[in-house]
Design an enzyme around this catalytic site. Structure first.
Site, PDB file in Angstrom:
ATOM      1  N   LYS A 128      -4.024  65.969 -51.743  1.00  0.00           N
ATOM      2  CA  LYS A 128      -3.195  64.857 -52.206  1.00  0.00           C
ATOM      3  C   LYS A 128      -4.085  63.627 -52.285  1.00  0.00           C
ATOM      4  O   LYS A 128      -5.085  63.534 -51.561  1.00  0.00           O
ATOM      5  CB  LYS A 128      -2.039  64.604 -51.228  1.00  0.00           C
ATOM      6  N   ASP A 168       2.389  62.054 -59.246  1.00  0.00           N
ATOM      7  CA  ASP A 168       3.351  61.920 -58.148  1.00  0.00           C
ATOM      8  C   ASP A 168       4.016  60.557 -58.380  1.00  0.00           C
ATOM      9  O   ASP A 168       4.055  60.083 -59.520  1.00  0.00           O
ATOM     10  CB  ASP A 168       2.646  62.010 -56.779  1.00  0.00           C
TER      11      ASP A 168
HETATM   12  P1  NDP Z   1       8.752  58.469 -59.445  1.00  0.00           P
HETATM   13  O1  NDP Z   1       7.869  57.309 -59.141  1.00  0.00           O
HETATM   14  O2  NDP Z   1       8.828  58.974 -60.849  1.00  0.00           O
HETATM   15  O3  NDP Z   1      10.252  58.160 -58.972  1.00  0.00           O
HETATM   16  C1  NDP Z   1      10.641  57.746 -57.715  1.00  0.00           C
HETATM   17  C2  NDP Z   1      11.633  56.613 -57.915  1.00  0.00           C
HETATM   18  O4  NDP Z   1      12.404  56.424 -56.739  1.00  0.00           O
HETATM   19  C3  NDP Z   1      10.926  55.281 -58.216  1.00  0.00           C
HETATM   20  O5  NDP Z   1      11.571  54.662 -59.319  1.00  0.00           O
HETATM   21  C4  NDP Z   1      11.162  54.500 -56.913  1.00  0.00           C
HETATM   22  O6  NDP Z   1      11.191  53.101 -57.092  1.00  0.00           O
HETATM   23  C5  NDP Z   1      12.492  55.021 -56.474  1.00  0.00           C
HETATM   24  N1  NDP Z   1      12.760  54.820 -55.055  1.00  0.00           N
HETATM   25  C6  NDP Z   1      11.901  54.623 -54.029  1.00  0.00           C
HETATM   26  N2  NDP Z   1      12.562  54.520 -52.877  1.00  0.00           N
HETATM   27  C7  NDP Z   1      13.868  54.677 -53.174  1.00  0.00           C
HETATM   28  C8  NDP Z   1      15.063  54.714 -52.410  1.00  0.00           C
HETATM   29  N3  NDP Z   1      15.045  54.569 -51.082  1.00  0.00           N
HETATM   30  N4  NDP Z   1      16.240  54.931 -53.045  1.00  0.00           N
HETATM   31  C9  NDP Z   1      16.277  55.105 -54.368  1.00  0.00           C
HETATM   32  N5  NDP Z   1      15.194  55.070 -55.167  1.00  0.00           N
HETATM   33  C10 NDP Z   1      14.000  54.865 -54.566  1.00  0.00           C
HETATM   34  O7  NDP Z   1       8.315  59.633 -58.462  1.00  0.00           O
HETATM   35  P2  NDP Z   1       8.624  61.187 -58.578  1.00  0.00           P
HETATM   36  O8  NDP Z   1       9.994  61.382 -59.120  1.00  0.00           O
HETATM   37  O9  NDP Z   1       7.477  61.856 -59.213  1.00  0.00           O
HETATM   38  O10 NDP Z   1       8.596  61.611 -57.031  1.00  0.00           O
HETATM   39  C11 NDP Z   1       9.711  61.438 -56.184  1.00  0.00           C
HETATM   40  C12 NDP Z   1       9.520  62.279 -54.926  1.00  0.00           C
HETATM   41  O11 NDP Z   1       9.350  63.664 -55.300  1.00  0.00           O
HETATM   42  C13 NDP Z   1       8.286  61.933 -54.084  1.00  0.00           C
HETATM   43  O12 NDP Z   1       8.563  62.198 -52.736  1.00  0.00           O
HETATM   44  C14 NDP Z   1       7.242  62.934 -54.584  1.00  0.00           C
HETATM   45  O13 NDP Z   1       6.202  63.146 -53.649  1.00  0.00           O
HETATM   46  C15 NDP Z   1       8.124  64.166 -54.755  1.00  0.00           C
HETATM   47  N6  NDP Z   1       7.597  65.195 -55.627  1.00  0.00           N
HETATM   48  C16 NDP Z   1       7.221  64.899 -56.912  1.00  0.00           C
HETATM   49  C17 NDP Z   1       6.743  65.890 -57.735  1.00  0.00           C
HETATM   50  C18 NDP Z   1       6.431  65.641 -59.174  1.00  0.00           C
HETATM   51  O14 NDP Z   1       6.177  66.621 -59.892  1.00  0.00           O
HETATM   52  N7  NDP Z   1       6.468  64.416 -59.664  1.00  0.00           N
HETATM   53  C19 NDP Z   1       6.523  67.255 -57.236  1.00  0.00           C
HETATM   54  C20 NDP Z   1       7.052  67.496 -55.889  1.00  0.00           C
HETATM   55  C21 NDP Z   1       7.524  66.470 -55.134  1.00  0.00           C
HETATM   56  P3  NDP Z   1       9.860  52.214 -56.751  1.00  0.00           P
HETATM   57  O15 NDP Z   1       8.822  52.657 -57.737  1.00  0.00           O
HETATM   58  O16 NDP Z   1      10.331  50.826 -56.931  1.00  0.00           O
HETATM   59  O17 NDP Z   1       9.483  52.515 -55.313  1.00  0.00           O
END
Ligand code: NDP
Length: 448
Positions: A128, A168
């Site tokens: 990572k 991510d």
């Molecule tokens: P993104 O950045 O696309 O989306 C995450 C979103 O959630 C951001 O807009 C963020 O806002 C928002 N956010 C943060 N904290 C909160 C909260 N407490 N409540 C609501 N919204 C919130 O990331 P991903 O979708 O890619 O990843 C999300 C999760 O999934 C992470 O834990 C990641 O490690 C995991 N994951 C992702 C994978 C992938 O393929 N992308 C694969 C496996 C796991 P802000 O930017 O303002 O913080």
């Protein structure tokens, strides 16, 4: 703490050595709880120092990233790559660009990734990386300059058979494109050194949807096996409207569920008749913070400015898809009180240890992220295969493989859970199933 003395003592040492890394210690604690079921019956685990080795990253690279913003100011960020474990293949895991990024968060993510990748059955080790760079509010040109300077250092540690990062939080198609462009320029080679690439230069169809879709395929298996049921008509709430949350929402709807609440960093919207995901999609394509604008289009919904309150919405299924530790004990209590019967983690470690235990004791079906969100890295693995073969697959071919992999992951976790403890304990099952593959590969390769 654990039922095994050796693990207790090792965890104490780990705490002493990593006292300022709470997320990493949390991930190790969850893992050791599952390991308590097997270490006693296998003396080789202790004799060959497997636990000591498996919790220690093989390598951590930390570097300065210097870049110039649109005002001409020089900025300095920290870049990292945690190469955690290469026993079963090249290091593989995403890059996160977010101001909260530090060594503890990347170590927890790299550690979990090792077992997640093992569960996919594909030859990928765990890693990572990322930076405390905040992409929010930056221009395209600033993002590009940052990515280029980040790669200017990271390239030395990468390679299609060495270490293959992906996206991510804060890293999507755009960032991967800029990173890949710079890598290619420095190395003068077109290889599958990053996944999540654009479709015009080696990306895989189905990659951007894979984590969210895979999560729903996993939930489908849970419902089938534990309840002889389907997701049709179920009320689903999802946190985070990013890459994972949005595609999970769309897939849930396609499978016949009703997505009734969805959050972003500014709050959440709720409509018991189901949200209009076309509107959400249209808004998030412009800006991930859709929730404040949604009511202008659908005034029948309600808006709450605290995203954490989403867990108080009565629902059948909750899918935390935003970030680590977003679902604490009080949230778990609210979910149980309001009738939720299944929680599946789309994000990495979104549920605290106390909340996970509470849900399990309340007999809620619970899927840990290292199994339930493995669809993203699984399709990244398929992207690597397509790149190596120089032949792209169709969307349907990739999707079929993804469905198969998610069903297999569920089966592996379920089988180990049944063998060692309660058949519903997928936390123990997933940790043991992932561990076994890495453990056997480490044993075969000697003490290195
Ligand atoms: P993104 O950045 O696309 O989306 C995450 C979103 O959630 C951001 O807009 C963020 O806002 C928002 N956010 C943060 N904290 C909160 C909260 N407490 N409540 C609501 N919204 C919130 O990331 P991903 O979708 O890619 O990843 C999300 C999760 O999934 C992470 O834990 C990641 O490690 C995991 N994951 C992702 C994978 C992938 O393929 N992308 C694969 C496996 C796991 P802000 O930017 O303002 O913080």
């Amino acid at each position: 703490m654990f039922t095994n003395e050796y693990l207790n003592s090792l965890f104490e040492t780990t705490k002493e050595r990593n006292g300022s890394q709470p997320e990493y210690l949390q991930a190790v604690e969850e893992f050791f709880e599952a390991m308590s079921f097997i270490v006693e019956n296998d003396p080789n685990i202790q004799k060959f120092g497997i636990m000591e080795r498996i919790i220690e990253p093989e390598r951590i690279v930390k570097f300065r990233v210097t870049w110039i913003d649109d005002q001409g100011k020089v900025n300095v960020n920290r870049g990292y790559r945690v190469q955690f474990n290469s026993a079963i293949g090249p290091y593989k895991g995403g890059l996160r660009f977010h101001p909260s990024v530090n060594e503890s968060i990347l170590k927890f993510l790299g550690f979990e990734q090792t077992f997640k990748n093992a569960l996919t059955g594909l030859p990928m080790g765990g890693g990572k990386g990322g930076s405390d760079f905040n992409p929010r509010g930056k221009s395209d040109a600033e993002i590009m300059r940052f990515c280029q300077n980040f790669m200017l250092e990271l390239y030395r540690h990468l390679g299609a058979d060495t270490d293959v990062p992906a996206g991510d939080i804060g890293v999507g198609f755009r960032e991967i494109g800029y990173l890949y462009g710079m890598y290619k320029k420095i190395r003068n080679e077109s290889t599958g050194v990053l996944t999540g690439k654009g479709l015009t230069y080696g990306g895989s169809l189905g990659r951007k949807e894979a984590t969210g879709h895979g999560l729903l395929y996993f939930v489908r298996e849970m419902l089938k096996v534990y309840r002889n049921d389907t997701i049709e008509g179920k009320k689903v709430i999802i946190s985070g409207s990013g890459k994972v949350g949005m595609h999970a929402a769309l897939k849930a709807q396609e499978m016949g569920a009703k997505v009734i609440a969805l959050s972003d960093i500014n709050g959440f919207v709720h409509d018991d008749n189901g949200l209009d995901l076309n509107i959400v999609k249209m808004l998030t394509e412009k800006n991930p913070e859709f929730s404040t604008e949604y009511l202008q289009y659908r005034p029948s919904a309600t808006y709450d400015s605290n995203p954490s309150n989403i867990w108080t919405v009565p629902c059948d299924i909750a899918l935390p898809c935003a970030t680590q530790n977003e679902l604490p004990l009080e949230a778990a209590q609210a979910l149980v009180e309001n009738g939720c019967f299944l929680v599946a983690e789309g994000a990495n470690m979104p549920t605290t240890i106390e909340a996970t235990k509470y849900l399990q004791h309340a007999d809620i079906l619970f899927a840990p992220g290292k199994a339930a969100n493995a669809g993203g890295v699984a399709v990244s693995g398929l992207e690597m295969t397509q790149n190596a073969m120089h032949i792209p697959w169709t969307y349907d071919e990739v999707d079929e493989k993804l469905q198969d992999i998610m069903a297999q992951i569920f089966n592996k976790a379920y089988t180990e859970a049944r063998k060692y403890t309660d058949h519903r304990n997928l936390v123990v099952g997933a940790n043991i199933a992932g561990f076994m593959r890495v453990y056997h590969a480490m044993m075969d390769q000697g003490i290195v």
